[in-house]
Design a protein around this motif. Structure first.
Motif: not given
Length: 322
Positions: A43-52
């Motif tokens: 399965q696949d999922s979009p890449v997410h990233f976190k900004s502080n």
């Protein structure tokens, strides 16, 4: 050390690495899928990233150009790939053989999962077979393998197995490997691949004619040493020997296999012949070459540097017999 082979199934004799679940012959694809550990989906999922940078908890953003691939059963991540990456599912590898086993006389012999699901394969016997001198039998197989981490295109490889020692060798003629490769930026079309493979599989007789010629080519001691130096140490026959030989341990071990230590080395087909030279190298790569584990050795022998060494050995043996 954890097994590099996560799970596999086989029929017949226990594989040389001793791993896997033994099945009775003529099992349906669905049984192979379950017992070979291939009953899950990618399965696949979009890449997410976190900004502080904004707020105490930060913000979550999406990077749409890449996606994470993960297992449907364990949710374990497999790789990060381009959004254009075309996934081939484990079931598709087995389904490739359905009509071949039901109609064309093929028989699945082994299938399994490597590297936690990053690679998976199935190997089937085609039904073609040739017997060389002294009852030295060579059988025809078809290997289909793929990856979901970009390390291997979906690859269908006509392969030989020498029965006496279980050595594997990809079929190649005129310096060209007959493998069919489908890169992951292209959709895998099993029927199109089978049409291309029809030509490769039909060349079995020509390939084995060349192998029979190797059994007729008697080799002198200096030719044998030149062969091994060329294949294992990258030293040309007319080149001055370096003071310190690269790969000296491998050179000595392969020489020992050729001179009688290898399985089948004393058969008339192999003793003192170019066929014996080739099989000393394939036995070393498949069964004895140094590796982190036997599972890493198998991966290399089929898909990596070991496969390249065997190809060099085949090319060099064919040059001897030319």
């Amino acid at each position: 050390m954890a097994h590099f082979i996560e799970q596999m199934a086989y029929i017949g004799v226990t594989p040389w690495h001793g791993l896997g679940r033994r099945l009775s012959p003529k099992q349906p694809i669905e049984v192979w899928q379950r017992e070979a550990g291939m009953d899950w989906k990618i399965q696949d999922s979009p890449v997410h990233f976190k900004s502080n940078s904004i707020g105490a908890l930060g913000s979550i953003y999406t990077f749409p150009e890449q996606k994470v691939l993960y297992r449907s059963d364990t949710k374990a991540p497999l790789s990060v790939v381009s959004s254009r990456y075309q996934v081939v599912q484990p079931r598709e590898v087995l389904e490739f053989y359905r009509d071949l086993t039901e109609v064309s006389g093929y028989e699945l012999e082994t299938a399994g999962v490597l590297k936690g699901g990053r690679k998976f394969w199935a190997l089937a016997r085609t039904g073609q077979s040739t017997v060389l001198k002294d009852n030295d039998q060579v059988d025809s197989y078809l290997l289909l393998a793929t990856s979901c981490d970009g390390t291997l295109a979906t690859t269908a490889t006509p392969t030989t197995v020498r029965v006496v020692c279980n050595n594997t060798l990809a079929i190649a003629l005129d310096g060209s490997n007959r493998a069919i490769k489908v890169p992951h930026n292209t959709r895998f079309d099993s029927q199109a691949v089978k049409k291309q493979l029809g030509i490769a599989v039909s060349q079995w007789d020509e390939f084995m004619y060349r192998m029979r010629a190797l059994t007729e080519r008697k080799v002198q001691w200096h030719e044998a040493m030149g062969f091994f130096m060329n294949v294992l140490c990258d030293v040309a026959p007319d080149e001055k020997l370096p003071e310190a030989l690269p790969n000296e341990r491998a050179l000595r071990r392969v020489q020992g296999l050729y001179e009688g230590g290898g399985r089948g080395a004393l058969l008339k087909s192999a003793q003192g012949t170019a066929w014996g030279l080739l099989n000393a190298v394939t036995e070393y790569v498949d069964h004895e070459r140094r590796a982190r584990s036997i599972e890493y050795r198998m991966d290399s022998a089929w898909f990596g540097n070991g496969a390249q060494i065997k190809q060099r050995a085949l090319d060099a043996a064919l040059r001897l017999a030319a």
